[in-house]
Each structure stands twice: as C-alpha cells, then as structure tokens.
Scaffold this motif. Sequence first.
Motif, PDB file in Angstrom:
ATOM      1  N   ARG A  26       0.838  -1.203   0.000  1.00 55.11           N
ATOM      2  CA  ARG A  26       0.000   0.000   0.000  1.00 55.11           C
ATOM      3  C   ARG A  26       0.875   1.255   0.000  1.00 55.11           C
ATOM      4  NH1 ARG A  26      -5.271   1.919   1.415  1.00 55.11           N
ATOM      5  NH2 ARG A  26      -6.017  -0.229   1.341  1.00 55.11           N
ATOM      6  N   LEU A  27       1.943   1.250   0.815  1.00 55.40           N
ATOM      7  CA  LEU A  27       2.836   2.404   0.820  1.00 55.40           C
ATOM      8  C   LEU A  27       3.511   2.568  -0.535  1.00 55.40           C
ATOM      9  CD1 LEU A  27       4.242   4.703   2.349  1.00 55.40           C
ATOM     10  CD2 LEU A  27       6.003   3.058   3.042  1.00 55.40           C
ATOM     11  N   TRP A  28       3.926   1.451  -1.139  1.00 54.95           N
ATOM     12  CA  TRP A  28       4.569   1.506  -2.453  1.00 54.95           C
ATOM     13  C   TRP A  28       3.601   2.037  -3.506  1.00 54.95           C
ATOM     14  CZ3 TRP A  28       3.935  -1.281  -7.146  1.00 54.95           C
ATOM     15  CH2 TRP A  28       4.989  -1.144  -8.056  1.00 54.95           C
ATOM     16  N   THR A  29       2.328   1.684  -3.393  1.00 55.45           N
ATOM     17  CA  THR A  29       1.325   2.221  -4.311  1.00 55.45           C
ATOM     18  C   THR A  29       1.204   3.731  -4.146  1.00 55.45           C
ATOM     19  OG1 THR A  29       0.088   0.133  -4.199  1.00 55.45           O
ATOM     20  CG2 THR A  29      -1.078   2.058  -5.042  1.00 55.45           C
ATOM     21  N   ALA A  30       1.195   4.181  -2.896  1.00 56.49           N
ATOM     22  CA  ALA A  30       1.146   5.631  -2.657  1.00 56.49           C
ATOM     23  C   ALA A  30       2.388   6.315  -3.224  1.00 56.49           C
ATOM     24  CB  ALA A  30       1.029   5.908  -1.159  1.00 56.49           C
ATOM     25  N   MET A  31       3.546   5.698  -3.064  1.00 57.78           N
ATOM     26  CA  MET A  31       4.779   6.255  -3.628  1.00 57.78           C
ATOM     27  C   MET A  31       4.698   6.311  -5.148  1.00 57.78           C
ATOM     28  SD  MET A  31       7.364   4.172  -1.132  1.00 57.78           S
ATOM     29  CE  MET A  31       8.723   4.338  -2.265  1.00 57.78           C
ATOM     30  N   SER A  32       4.144   5.276  -5.755  1.00 58.10           N
ATOM     31  CA  SER A  32       4.011   5.253  -7.210  1.00 58.10           C
ATOM     32  C   SER A  32       3.108   6.378  -7.691  1.00 58.10           C
ATOM     33  CB  SER A  32       3.446   3.901  -7.665  1.00 58.10           C
ATOM     34  OG  SER A  32       4.219   2.826  -7.188  1.00 58.10           O
ATOM     35  N   VAL A  33       1.987   6.555  -7.009  1.00 57.88           N
ATOM     36  CA  VAL A  33       1.046   7.612  -7.374  1.00 57.88           C
ATOM     37  C   VAL A  33       1.703   8.981  -7.223  1.00 57.88           C
ATOM     38  CG1 VAL A  33      -1.096   8.726  -6.662  1.00 57.88           C
ATOM     39  CG2 VAL A  33      -1.011   6.244  -6.880  1.00 57.88           C
ATOM     40  N   CYS A  34       2.433   9.175  -6.110  1.00 59.44           N
ATOM     41  CA  CYS A  34       3.092  10.468  -5.885  1.00 59.44           C
ATOM     42  C   CYS A  34       4.187  10.735  -6.916  1.00 59.44           C
ATOM     43  CB  CYS A  34       3.693  10.508  -4.480  1.00 59.44           C
ATOM     44  SG  CYS A  34       2.485  10.919  -3.214  1.00 59.44           S
ATOM     45  N   SER A  35       4.961   9.707  -7.262  1.00 59.15           N
ATOM     46  CA  SER A  35       6.009   9.892  -8.265  1.00 59.15           C
ATOM     47  C   SER A  35       5.410  10.278  -9.606  1.00 59.15           C
ATOM     48  CB  SER A  35       6.835   8.611  -8.408  1.00 59.15           C
ATOM     49  OG  SER A  35       7.567   8.344  -7.236  1.00 59.15           O
ATOM     50  N   LEU A  36       4.292   9.647  -9.955  1.00 55.77           N
ATOM     51  CA  LEU A  36       3.606  10.014 -11.192  1.00 55.77           C
ATOM     52  C   LEU A  36       3.163  11.467 -11.137  1.00 55.77           C
ATOM     53  CD1 LEU A  36       2.350   9.166 -13.922  1.00 55.77           C
ATOM     54  CD2 LEU A  36       0.290   8.505 -12.638  1.00 55.77           C
ATOM     55  N   GLY A  37       2.620  11.873  -9.982  1.00 55.98           N
ATOM     56  CA  GLY A  37       2.196  13.261  -9.839  1.00 55.98           C
ATOM     57  C   GLY A  37       3.354  14.236  -9.899  1.00 55.98           C
ATOM     58  N   ASP A  38       4.492  13.872  -9.301  1.00 48.43           N
ATOM     59  CA  ASP A  38       5.652  14.763  -9.308  1.00 48.43           C
ATOM     60  C   ASP A  38       6.160  15.001 -10.729  1.00 48.43           C
ATOM     61  OD1 ASP A  38       5.550  14.946  -6.577  1.00 48.43           O
ATOM     62  OD2 ASP A  38       7.047  13.390  -6.226  1.00 48.43           O
ATOM     63  N   TRP A  39       6.262  13.938 -11.511  1.00 47.80           N
ATOM     64  CA  TRP A  39       6.750  14.094 -12.894  1.00 47.80           C
ATOM     65  C   TRP A  39       5.742  14.843 -13.750  1.00 47.80           C
ATOM     66  CZ3 TRP A  39      11.587  13.786 -13.749  1.00 47.80           C
ATOM     67  CH2 TRP A  39      12.391  12.870 -13.077  1.00 47.80           C
ATOM     68  N   LEU A  40       4.450  14.555 -13.557  1.00 43.42           N
ATOM     69  CA  LEU A  40       3.423  15.275 -14.301  1.00 43.42           C
ATOM     70  C   LEU A  40       3.453  16.756 -13.941  1.00 43.42           C
ATOM     71  CD1 LEU A  40       1.093  14.883 -16.308  1.00 43.42           C
ATOM     72  CD2 LEU A  40      -0.438  14.548 -14.349  1.00 43.42           C
ATOM     73  N   ASN A  41       3.773  17.049 -12.678  1.00 39.29           N
ATOM     74  CA  ASN A  41       3.866  18.427 -12.229  1.00 39.29           C
ATOM     75  C   ASN A  41       4.996  19.164 -12.947  1.00 39.29           C
ATOM     76  OD1 ASN A  41       5.189  20.405  -9.948  1.00 39.29           O
ATOM     77  ND2 ASN A  41       2.951  20.392  -9.843  1.00 39.29           N
ATOM     78  N   ILE A  42       6.157  18.516 -13.103  1.00 38.89           N
ATOM     79  CA  ILE A  42       7.289  19.145 -13.786  1.00 38.89           C
ATOM     80  C   ILE A  42       6.946  19.454 -15.239  1.00 38.89           C
ATOM     81  CG2 ILE A  42       9.644  18.766 -14.620  1.00 38.89           C
ATOM     82  CD1 ILE A  42      10.197  17.187 -12.087  1.00 38.89           C
ATOM     83  N   VAL A  43       6.382  18.466 -15.935  1.00 40.51           N
ATOM     84  CA  VAL A  43       6.059  18.659 -17.355  1.00 40.51           C
ATOM     85  C   VAL A  43       5.013  19.761 -17.513  1.00 40.51           C
ATOM     86  CG1 VAL A  43       5.291  17.531 -19.469  1.00 40.51           C
ATOM     87  CG2 VAL A  43       6.583  16.231 -17.791  1.00 40.51           C
ATOM     88  N   ALA A  44       3.976  19.704 -16.666  1.00 39.48           N
ATOM     89  CA  ALA A  44       2.888  20.676 -16.806  1.00 39.48           C
ATOM     90  C   ALA A  44       3.359  22.092 -16.475  1.00 39.48           C
ATOM     91  CB  ALA A  44       1.723  20.277 -15.896  1.00 39.48           C
ATOM     92  N   LEU A  45       4.152  22.258 -15.434  1.00 35.39           N
ATOM     93  CA  LEU A  45       4.578  23.600 -15.042  1.00 35.39           C
ATOM     94  C   LEU A  45       5.546  24.218 -16.049  1.00 35.39           C
ATOM     95  CD1 LEU A  45       5.053  23.264 -11.173  1.00 35.39           C
ATOM     96  CD2 LEU A  45       3.202  24.402 -12.403  1.00 35.39           C
ATOM     97  N   THR A  46       6.474  23.423 -16.578  1.00 41.37           N
ATOM     98  CA  THR A  46       7.386  23.980 -17.584  1.00 41.37           C
ATOM     99  C   THR A  46       6.627  24.336 -18.862  1.00 41.37           C
ATOM    100  OG1 THR A  46       7.978  21.685 -18.171  1.00 41.37           O
ATOM    101  CG2 THR A  46       9.484  22.885 -16.735  1.00 41.37           C
ATOM    102  N   ALA A  47       5.652  23.487 -19.230  1.00 45.03           N
ATOM    103  CA  ALA A  47       4.836  23.814 -20.403  1.00 45.03           C
ATOM    104  C   ALA A  47       4.014  25.068 -20.147  1.00 45.03           C
ATOM    105  CB  ALA A  47       3.922  22.635 -20.744  1.00 45.03           C
ATOM    106  N   LEU A  48       3.484  25.184 -18.941  1.00 44.75           N
ATOM    107  CA  LEU A  48       2.685  26.357 -18.592  1.00 44.75           C
ATOM    108  C   LEU A  48       3.544  27.619 -18.600  1.00 44.75           C
ATOM    109  CD1 LEU A  48      -0.026  27.485 -17.638  1.00 44.75           C
ATOM    110  CD2 LEU A  48       0.677  26.957 -15.285  1.00 44.75           C
ATOM    111  N   ALA A  49       4.763  27.535 -18.057  1.00 45.63           N
ATOM    112  CA  ALA A  49       5.659  28.699 -18.065  1.00 45.63           C
ATOM    113  C   ALA A  49       5.967  29.133 -19.486  1.00 45.63           C
ATOM    114  CB  ALA A  49       6.957  28.367 -17.315  1.00 45.63           C
ATOM    115  N   GLY A  50       6.164  28.155 -20.386  1.00 48.47           N
ATOM    116  CA  GLY A  50       6.405  28.498 -21.782  1.00 48.47           C
ATOM    117  C   GLY A  50       5.202  29.155 -22.431  1.00 48.47           C
ATOM    118  N   ASP A  51       4.000  28.654 -22.100  1.00 45.23           N
ATOM    119  CA  ASP A  51       2.782  29.226 -22.684  1.00 45.23           C
ATOM    120  C   ASP A  51       2.527  30.649 -22.174  1.00 45.23           C
ATOM    121  OD1 ASP A  51       2.377  26.885 -24.055  1.00 45.23           O
ATOM    122  OD2 ASP A  51       1.017  26.026 -22.561  1.00 45.23           O
TER     123      ASP A  51
END
Length: 694
Positions: A26-51
């Motif tokens: 269960r903890l590993w699942t939470a870590m997986s979900v958070c890691s996905l969110g962290d990477w999605l956050n980087i891509v989205a924010l850099t794209a947003l800054a460019g826009d």
Amino acid sequence: MTTPGTGRAASRRKPPHVLANARFRRLWTAMSVCSLGDWLNIVALTALAGDLTAESGYQVQSLAIGGVFVAKMLPAILLGPLAGAVADRFDRRLAMVVADVLRFALVLSIPLVLLLSTPSPGTYQWVIIATLLVECVNLFWVPAKDATVPNLVPKDRLEEANQLNMLVTYGTAPVAAGLFAVLALPSDLLRDILPLAEDPARLALFINAAVYLVSAFLIFTLPDFPKNHTGISTPSVLRQIGEGWRYVGASRIVRGLVIGMLGAFAAGGAVIGVARVYVEALGGGDSAYGTVFGAVFAGMAFGMFFGPRLLRELSRRRLFGLAIVAAGVVLAAIALIHNLVIVVLLTVVLGALAGIAWIIGYTLIGLEVEDQLRGRTFAFLQSLARVVLLLVVAVAPTLAGLYGERLVRVAPEVAYRFDGSNLVLLVGAVLASAVGLVALRQMDDRQGIPIIGDLVAAARGRRFATETQEQPRGMFIAFEGGEGSGKTTQSRLLGIWLRDQGFDVVQTREPGSTKVGMRLRAILLDAAHQGLSARSEALLYAADRAEHVEKVIMPALVRGAMVITDRYVDSSLAYQGAGRALDPADVTRINAWATGGLTPDLTVLIDVPPAIGLSRFASPADRIESEPPEFHERVRREFRTLAAAEPDRYVVIDGTQPQEEVSRLIQDRVREILPDPVPDDSEDATGTIPAIRD
C-alpha cells in the motif's frame, strides 16, 4: 530421504516477493502515485511557463522555464536537512497525509488562478511561489516515507524494497510524459469530453492535484502504521559532497566512475532543460514536448535494463566510457538536426546511453568502495547528482535565453537557424564526450587492444584476437580467489569431473607450471624475498605467465583440450594492481602483451573473506600469505570489481559453503558452456579430496 518432487528444488524455493507484504504494497502504491504526480507536475509547469511567456520572446520564455526548474530543486538543497530534522519529530502518518493535502491544495490553486484571472506576469509569479511551497512540503513527505520503509519490511528484503522504490521514482517519468502528450492532443478531439481540454497544462495540473489526494487516502488508511522513529535527519547536501569527495578522490577508478556518471546525468539534464523551447522552435507543441520529455526517461529505463546485456564480450569499463562518448555524439546530432521526429528518436538513444553508463557505474562503485564507506559514497554521488542536475536545468535555459535566436548564413540564399537551445545542446555534447574520454582513459582495462576491433569482435559475440594469433579449439577455465579460498581444491575437482565426462583436460597453475616458472615461483613465494619491489613482482608474474601461455596453455587449447588453470591474469590485477597499489592500466598492459590477449572462456571466483581463508593454513605462511589483512581485503575487493565488470565471463561462488555445494555450483555453470551437453548428475562427482594449499 526426500519426498519425490522435493529435495533440492524445495530447498531453493524463493521467499515471497516483498510486494506480498500488504502494508509495504500500500505504501509503495502511494509512492508510485506520488512519483507520477511529481513528474506530471514538472512537465505541466514547464509547459505552462512556456505558454504564459510565449508572447514575450525567446529569451523571456527560456528564462521563465529555467525559473520553474530552480523553484523545483532549490528547497531540497537549501532546506532539506532542516526539514528532515523537523519531520522526524512528528507522527509520520500525520506528516505524510497533511503534506499530501497541502500539495493537493497548492497544485489545485495554480489552474484555479488561471481560470479566475487573465494570464499576466503576476500569474507566472504565483506559479513560482506555489512551486516553491509544494517543494517545501515535499521535504516533510520524503523523509517520513524513507524512515517508514525499513519498519515495514525485514532487513534482508530492504534492498529489494529500495530497488522497487527507485523503479517507481524514475519509471513513472515516461508514463507522466506520455499522459501529458495524450492530454495535449488537438483540443477538438477532447473538448466534447473534457471542458478543460483546451489547455493541456491546466488539465494536467488538475489531475496532478487529484493524484496527491489519492496518495493521502492510501496513507491515511494504511493499517498498523509504524510509530517508532529511526532518526531520518541528514547532513546538508553541500556537506555530504565535501565529505564524500575525500573518500572518492582517493581512488582513480571510483573518481573516473563518478565523473562519468555525472557527465551522463548532465547530458540528459541538458535535453530536459531546453526541451520545451527547442520543441517549440521545431514546430511542435505541448504534445511533442511531453513526448521528448518521456523519451529521455524511457531511453534510460531501456538502457538500464538491456544495456548490460549488450556487447557481452566487451569489458564493462570500456562500455561505460564508450557509452558516455556516444551520448555526446548523439547529443550533438540532436543539437544540429531540425527535424522533430528524428530528434525524438535520437533522444531515446541518448537516454539509453545515459542509462547504460549509470547502471554500470552504480554497480562498479558498489563493489569498488569498502563496505564502511559505501553508504557515504552513494550519499555523496546522489547529492552531487542533484546539484549537477539543478545547475544544468537552471543554467541551460538561462544560457539559451541570453544567446537568443540567430540565423547563420551558410550561403547567400541559405540560412541555418542556430539559437540558444542549439548552443546549449552542443556545449553539453562537447562536455559529455570529453568526460567520457577521461573516464575511458582512467578505467580502460584492455589497453593495447584497439577499441574499434574490440567493439567489432564484441558485436559478433566473441573476444578480440589478433590476426597472428592461432585460434584455439579448446576451452579455457581459470580459477581465482584469495588465499585459502579453496580454488586449488575446486579446480582439481572440476578436472576430475570433466575427465569423467570424457574430455581431454590439462590441469595447470600459476606460477610454476614450466621449468622457468618453477624458479620464478621460488622467488615470488619465498618469505625470504620480502624486499622484492612491487614492479619487479608484477614483471616476474608476467614473465611466468608468458611462458605458461606459450608452453602449456596455447598448445593444449589448439589441440582442443580443456585447460583449467589455478590463477591467471586477474590475480595480477588483484594482487599487484590493488594489493600493491600499482597502476591497473600498467598491470593490464604488460599482461596483455605477455599473454597475447588470451582471455579465459570462464573465470571461477571463489569468494571467501580473508579472515576465514587465512585461518585455513596450518603451515608457515609464504611471502604473499604473510601480508597484512588490509592487503588481502584490497585483493578481495578488486576480484569482486573485476567480476562485476565482466559478469558473463565470471561466476562468483561463495567459498564458505560446503565443498560439495561449491563443486555442484561450479559444475552447473561449466555445463552451460561445454560444447557437448552433459546430463545433470552432479551428485555423482562431488566427492571430497583433502584440501590443498592455495
């Protein structure tokens, strides 16, 4: 008596996978979900800054994207130790749940601000502020997670758990990039389904916020959450780097590995730093940016998994340096080619090369560094990698913005666009190639053998051989190990077993298998010759080996015999290279010349701690056996490093096991390379004979 169908197979049954532990799963699942969110956050924010800054020009856009990267990484470097110390005082479950809820609120605020206001400089400022706050909150979540994992799994499964954690930490990056690329498809395809699809960055941030809320639920509902604290505070990143360099700088090989790994890391970071601006200059949008971002990490995952399986006959140390040099060449091609499809494909290759260098370097460092220093060395490497990544992703877009957009006239009517992102990638390519060449020069263990010829031979599945060398038809097996490891006994047992299978076997040893060698052996092992210099010792062993190869080994191999030798070249690399602290490149060079480059088909390393091996001797010690324990520890460490560098040539056997079990394991490995199949009846040929001095 064993029950049919059980016996040895039952005794070897693997324990349950670490994910069978429900709480860790269960903890590993939470870590997986958070890691996905962290990477999605980087891509989205850099794209947003460019826009948000697209209308302000190339320079402003580049600097805005660099600002996001700085905001993402600066808190961990400056405030990490303080946050870790504070986090250790709170209930871990509460700290993680509150952190997830705060991350949810902060990330959600960014698209809400965009919905409620017109994009302006103030909007971008809130993006930076919210990003800084999210990363500050992360500093409480991460140490609480790191301290919880050891309390959820047994100590003997902790390494497996950490490997799974690293898998989701980096493996979710291409998943997040792929998700963003899908969200950034032409809005007409998704507008009827998702009202927010007109702005993929905004939609990605909504999903990112929801991901943190899911993580909070998983942590909150985790049963029997550990309460005890294990002390998770750590020294500052800069202090770790300062202390770590003292240990790393003492070894040229480790220093070369660290420099090379950081060079590979920086090459991938250069692509990430300017990817958003570069993709837009090539005519791509957010979807293309997500694809390029994911291509780097997808390539790294591919390289880490398949890289060590490629070019099996090539030295791992050579492959490490060559992978970094090749990464520099590929990065230069990315910088100069103005075709988006080709750039994406080359980015995958770049990531794969960086992954190969990283996994080989990480493995070699783990074996090269002493046990008591290994933790500090890895902490130093990870801290320095973080700082290098911060510098690369912050400086790269800044440098690109300062250089700006330019056209280079290559002909009166032909202009070539060479902007700041091209410059950054090209500079990164030159630096990566230079770092790779430095690492290759310091670590090359096959000097005297041309690299191109070695590569071609490895691509064909064989070791490089000179044209004048008569090709052997037999098989060459070498036994290596420290004093008292049992290799002499095991080499003789293997010879007996192979003769029982009908093979022509030549049993030999070093030093002393020729008339000249017998005299050299008396000099080399006589305790009365303690004043023999290290260089003289290395040359005498090489002289014995030259006679041995020419008079004993090669004639037997040419006629098709199985040659089993007790010690060979790797003993010189371990004893004279590591034990006597001679330059391993020099030891490799003189032995490659002495043997004509002849390499065993299989090297059996009997690994025994020196304290155990030396205790097996009852008679007076010879000149080598009487060396201090530190000498024998260095020898053992070098043997293990050599085995890690060429895993397909080596088989490493734990020599503390019963003699019969060691013999069985050796026979199982030898059976795999025999020209004719041998039935699996190993239990009939593992009889014991009196142990012989090694």
